[in-house]
Structure formats: C-alpha cells, structure tokens
Design a protein around this motif. Structure first.
Motif, PDB file in Angstrom:
ATOM      1  N   HIS A   4       0.363  15.334  -1.844  1.00 38.89           N
ATOM      2  CA  HIS A   4      -0.892  14.576  -1.811  1.00 38.89           C
ATOM      3  C   HIS A   4      -0.636  13.184  -1.254  1.00 38.89           C
ATOM      4  O   HIS A   4       0.331  12.520  -1.619  1.00 38.89           O
ATOM      5  CB  HIS A   4      -1.497  14.462  -3.213  1.00 38.89           C
ATOM      6  N   MET A   5      -1.493  12.804  -0.324  1.00 42.83           N
ATOM      7  CA  MET A   5      -1.494  11.432   0.184  1.00 42.83           C
ATOM      8  C   MET A   5      -2.943  10.976   0.239  1.00 42.83           C
ATOM      9  O   MET A   5      -3.791  11.666   0.814  1.00 42.83           O
ATOM     10  CB  MET A   5      -0.884  11.358   1.582  1.00 42.83           C
ATOM     11  N   PRO A   6      -3.277   9.859  -0.391  1.00 42.60           N
ATOM     12  CA  PRO A   6      -4.683   9.423  -0.406  1.00 42.60           C
ATOM     13  C   PRO A   6      -5.161   9.015   0.981  1.00 42.60           C
ATOM     14  O   PRO A   6      -4.372   8.690   1.868  1.00 42.60           O
ATOM     15  CB  PRO A   6      -4.668   8.229  -1.365  1.00 42.60           C
ATOM     16  N   THR A   7      -6.455   9.041   1.157  1.00 41.46           N
ATOM     17  CA  THR A   7      -7.052   8.501   2.373  1.00 41.46           C
ATOM     18  C   THR A   7      -7.144   6.985   2.255  1.00 41.46           C
ATOM     19  O   THR A   7      -7.509   6.457   1.202  1.00 41.46           O
ATOM     20  CB  THR A   7      -8.455   9.083   2.608  1.00 41.46           C
ATOM     21  N   TRP A   8      -6.815   6.299   3.350  1.00 45.01           N
ATOM     22  CA  TRP A   8      -6.841   4.829   3.333  1.00 45.01           C
ATOM     23  C   TRP A   8      -7.971   4.278   4.200  1.00 45.01           C
ATOM     24  O   TRP A   8      -8.003   3.081   4.480  1.00 45.01           O
ATOM     25  CB  TRP A   8      -5.500   4.284   3.833  1.00 45.01           C
ATOM     26  N   GLU A   9      -8.883   5.142   4.599  1.00 43.71           N
ATOM     27  CA  GLU A   9      -9.943   4.691   5.504  1.00 43.71           C
ATOM     28  C   GLU A   9     -10.821   3.630   4.858  1.00 43.71           C
ATOM     29  O   GLU A   9     -11.250   2.675   5.508  1.00 43.71           O
ATOM     30  CB  GLU A   9     -10.798   5.880   5.942  1.00 43.71           C
ATOM     31  N   ASN A  44       0.780  -1.233   0.000  1.00 37.69           N
ATOM     32  CA  ASN A  44       0.000   0.000   0.000  1.00 37.69           C
ATOM     33  C   ASN A  44       0.817   1.292   0.000  1.00 37.69           C
ATOM     34  O   ASN A  44       0.313   2.318  -0.447  1.00 37.69           O
ATOM     35  CB  ASN A  44      -0.928   0.020   1.225  1.00 37.69           C
ATOM     36  N   CYS A  45       2.047   1.249   0.481  1.00 40.33           N
ATOM     37  CA  CYS A  45       2.806   2.489   0.695  1.00 40.33           C
ATOM     38  C   CYS A  45       4.101   2.565  -0.106  1.00 40.33           C
ATOM     39  O   CYS A  45       4.608   3.663  -0.357  1.00 40.33           O
ATOM     40  CB  CYS A  45       3.145   2.648   2.175  1.00 40.33           C
ATOM     41  N   ALA A  46       4.654   1.413  -0.467  1.00 43.17           N
ATOM     42  CA  ALA A  46       5.983   1.389  -1.085  1.00 43.17           C
ATOM     43  C   ALA A  46       6.016   2.076  -2.445  1.00 43.17           C
ATOM     44  O   ALA A  46       7.076   2.558  -2.860  1.00 43.17           O
ATOM     45  CB  ALA A  46       6.478  -0.049  -1.223  1.00 43.17           C
ATOM     46  N   ALA A  47       4.888   2.157  -3.143  1.00 39.59           N
ATOM     47  CA  ALA A  47       4.884   2.792  -4.462  1.00 39.59           C
ATOM     48  C   ALA A  47       5.352   4.239  -4.390  1.00 39.59           C
ATOM     49  O   ALA A  47       5.989   4.741  -5.321  1.00 39.59           O
ATOM     50  CB  ALA A  47       3.483   2.729  -5.064  1.00 39.59           C
ATOM     51  N   CYS A  48       5.071   4.919  -3.280  1.00 43.42           N
ATOM     52  CA  CYS A  48       5.505   6.315  -3.108  1.00 43.42           C
ATOM     53  C   CYS A  48       6.717   6.426  -2.184  1.00 43.42           C
ATOM     54  O   CYS A  48       7.660   7.159  -2.482  1.00 43.42           O
ATOM     55  CB  CYS A  48       4.369   7.161  -2.540  1.00 43.42           C
ATOM     56  N   HIS A  49       6.670   5.726  -1.072  1.00 42.38           N
ATOM     57  CA  HIS A  49       7.718   5.889  -0.056  1.00 42.38           C
ATOM     58  C   HIS A  49       8.892   4.926  -0.235  1.00 42.38           C
ATOM     59  O   HIS A  49       9.889   5.051   0.479  1.00 42.38           O
ATOM     60  CB  HIS A  49       7.119   5.691   1.343  1.00 42.38           C
ATOM     61  N   GLY A  50       8.782   3.994  -1.170  1.00 46.93           N
ATOM     62  CA  GLY A  50       9.847   3.021  -1.373  1.00 46.93           C
ATOM     63  C   GLY A  50       9.715   1.842  -0.430  1.00 46.93           C
ATOM     64  O   GLY A  50       9.139   1.951   0.653  1.00 46.93           O
ATOM     65  N   ARG A  51      10.246   0.701  -0.825  1.00 43.96           N
ATOM     66  CA  ARG A  51      10.113  -0.518  -0.026  1.00 43.96           C
ATOM     67  C   ARG A  51      10.763  -0.367   1.338  1.00 43.96           C
ATOM     68  O   ARG A  51      10.334  -0.974   2.311  1.00 43.96           O
ATOM     69  CB  ARG A  51      10.726  -1.712  -0.769  1.00 43.96           C
ATOM     70  N   GLU A  52      11.832   0.436   1.432  1.00 40.76           N
ATOM     71  CA  GLU A  52      12.512   0.633   2.712  1.00 40.76           C
ATOM     72  C   GLU A  52      12.038   1.902   3.411  1.00 40.76           C
ATOM     73  O   GLU A  52      12.649   2.343   4.388  1.00 40.76           O
ATOM     74  CB  GLU A  52      14.028   0.691   2.492  1.00 40.76           C
ATOM     75  N   ALA A  53      10.981   2.528   2.890  1.00 48.27           N
ATOM     76  CA  ALA A  53      10.356   3.714   3.489  1.00 48.27           C
ATOM     77  C   ALA A  53      11.258   4.935   3.489  1.00 48.27           C
ATOM     78  O   ALA A  53      11.064   5.853   4.293  1.00 48.27           O
ATOM     79  CB  ALA A  53       9.884   3.409   4.918  1.00 48.27           C
ATOM     80  N   ARG A  54      12.225   4.993   2.581  1.00 46.58           N
ATOM     81  CA  ARG A  54      13.155   6.122   2.548  1.00 46.58           C
ATOM     82  C   ARG A  54      12.687   7.239   1.617  1.00 46.58           C
ATOM     83  O   ARG A  54      13.368   8.258   1.479  1.00 46.58           O
ATOM     84  CB  ARG A  54      14.547   5.641   2.137  1.00 46.58           C
ATOM     85  N   GLY A  55      11.550   7.074   0.984  1.00 46.20           N
ATOM     86  CA  GLY A  55      10.960   8.128   0.201  1.00 46.20           C
ATOM     87  C   GLY A  55      11.756   8.512  -1.031  1.00 46.20           C
ATOM     88  O   GLY A  55      12.571   7.750  -1.548  1.00 46.20           O
ATOM     89  N   GLY A  56      11.536   9.751  -1.489  1.00 51.92           N
ATOM     90  CA  GLY A  56      12.169  10.288  -2.692  1.00 51.92           C
ATOM     91  C   GLY A  56      11.660  11.696  -2.899  1.00 51.92           C
ATOM     92  O   GLY A  56      10.944  12.237  -2.045  1.00 51.92           O
ATOM     93  N   PRO A  57      12.011  12.340  -4.001  1.00 53.86           N
ATOM     94  CA  PRO A  57      11.549  13.708  -4.254  1.00 53.86           C
ATOM     95  C   PRO A  57      10.031  13.824  -4.182  1.00 53.86           C
ATOM     96  O   PRO A  57       9.310  13.197  -4.943  1.00 53.86           O
ATOM     97  CB  PRO A  57      12.064  13.988  -5.672  1.00 53.86           C
TER      98      PRO A  57
END
Length: 291
Positions: free
Chosen positions: A262-267, A120-133
């Motif tokens: 932008h961060m989508p809602t995951w509710e 759910n999150c790695a597409a934006c934040h990366g698999r190791e959660a280190r993010g990017g621009p």
C-alpha cells in the motif's frame, strides 16, 4: 576621628581593611573605565532613540529607524518566497529532461527534495530512501511500476492500492491460505525461485523441476516464464532485490499468506510541482547510489 594611613611604598591611602597583614589600598578607578562607562551610556541613549526599546502598555517605542527583528525576518521570508516561487514555477512548467539538464535547478531540487522527502516519504522508505521489509529501496534499479521521472511522479500522485480512483493495483494471491497450493508444492516453488537468483543451488533436481512446473502453472502469468516480471507491479524474481525478503521463511510467508502493498495517494497533499520535484530528487538519488 580615624587617622588616615598612607602606604609607604605606593603613596596611596589605605581603606582600613586588612587580611593576614595585607592592607587594601584605596587606589583611584582608572580613567579608561570612566571613558568606557560614558561611551556605554551614550550608546544606550542613542539606541533607545533609534531602535525599538521600551515597553509602553501593550505596545513599545518604535524608534526613529522603525527597525525590529520581526520586520527583518518578515522581509527575508518574503524575499525567499519570491525566489522559491520563481524556480518552482519552472519545475511546474518545464519538461523533466530540461530540468535534469539544468545544473542550477537540479541543485534546488536536491536541497528542497531532501526536506520534502523527509516530511512525506521517509516514514516508510527511510531518510536515505533505502526502504525496509515491505517498503522498496528507491536507490536501486529495481522498480515495480517504472523508475523514470514521469512514472514515479504518477505513482506518487495516484498511489498503490490506495483510495484514488486511478490507483495502481497489485496483489499477490495467498496460495497456501486459499488452498491453491499444498505445503509441499509451496516448498518446491520456493526451491525453484531461489535457484533463479544468487541462492544456493544444491537442491534436488527433482524438486527444482517440480517447482518450475508449478511456477509455470501458477506464477508465470504475472512474473513471466523467465520470472523477470511481465508488467507493472510484478517483481523480477531473478535479481537480488526482495521487497519482503528472499530467505526461505519470508518466501513461505509470501506464498502462503499473499502480499498486498500500500502506498497512499499524494495528489491532495502535494502540488504537481512538488510531485515532480520529488520524482526528480529520487531519480537523482538513485544515480548517486549507482556506481
């Protein structure tokens, strides 16, 4: 009628085949081979009787034991679902500090959270959660909306600039595009902001002073007089963490064009327990990264 020929050395009859002077002997099959063949045949018959084996139209013979891989896998999945339901119920009902204090439960969080994060999150934040621009590094101490588990879970629920009615809202104005600052003034602000962190400090004092005055008039309302941010959504400009980059060109683009993350809602997609689990996983991941 062919005359049988017997090998003078071994006493065995030959088969009549000869290759380059080498004759093939007609030796008997070793008795252990017959034994193994008989045992194999017996095993096959017993297996056919006890286990599913033969297709019969649209079905198959079930065997006396009624066992098959589908039944075994289904049983294992049911057992796993029961176990997951038990500890996920604890995630849902127990307070976050209590979960963090339970080593066994946190091990479940790490194992399941990694898969949940990757899906759910790695597409934006990366698999190791280190993010990017444009996407924050979740392993650092720099958090725009708060880095405690409760706040993270709420951010996951409502999103940022999302369609959720309670979404967190934040926007960086386009000072250049909307003519609020002239290009020269933008350069002065950039020089001042870069002087606050670990950037080069060799800029002319007059430019830094001009940038300080412009910052106080245009930026301090969100970032604070000390540029450390005064509320959720306004980043600290004095540390080494930059969401869109801290180089001159990136800062020029930010001040000129503005930013609106932008961060989508995951509710609707994740349950409350899954959102709590993700928040706990991220906090635990951050602690591992910090010395």
């Amino acid at each position: 009628m062919a005359v049988e020929e017997r090998d003078p050395h071994s006493g065995y009859l030959t088969t009549g085949h000869e290759w380059n002077g080498i004759k093939e002997l007609n030796t008997p099959v070793p008795r252990p081979v017959y034994l193994f063949l008989a045992l194999t045949a017996l095993f096959a018959v017993v297996y056919w009787v006890l286990m599913p084996a033969w297709p019969v139209g649209r079905t198959y013979t079930k065997g006396l034991l009624g066992m098959d891989q589908r039944t075994s896998v289904t049983s294992e999945l049911k057992q796993a679902a029961l176990e997951r339901s038990a500890w996920m119920k604890r995630i849902e009902t127990e307070a976050l500090p209590a979960i963090q204090a339970d080593a066994g439960l946190m091990q479940r969080v790490r194992e399941t959270g990694r898969t949940l994060f990757a899906d759910n999150c790695a597409a934006c934040h990366g698999r190791e959660a280190r993010g990017g621009p444009g996407f924050p590094d979740l392993t650092t101490s720099s958090w725009l909306w708060g880095g405690d588990p409760e706040t993270i879970a709420e951010t996951i629920r409502v999103g940022v600039n999302s369609a959720h009615k309670d979404s967190r809202v934040s926007q960086m104005p386009a000072f250049g595009r909307d003519k609020m600052l002239e290009p020269r003034q933008i350069e002065d602000v950039i020089t001042y902001v870069r002087s606050l962190s670990s950037q080069p400090r060799s800029a002319p004092a007059a430019q830094v002073e001009s940038g300080r005055d412009l910052f106080a008039a245009n930026c301090a309302a969100c970032h604070g007089d000390d540029a450390k941010g005064i509320g959720a959504g306004a980043p600290n400009l004095t540390d080494s963490f930059w969401l869109y980059g801290g180089d001159v060109e990136s800062l020029r683009r930010t001040l000129t064009q503005g930013r609106q993350g932008h961060m989508p809602t995951w509710e609707a997609r994740l349950t409350e327990a899954e959102r709590k689990l993700l928040a706990l996983y991220i906090v635990d991941l951050r602690r591992k990264e910090q010395p």
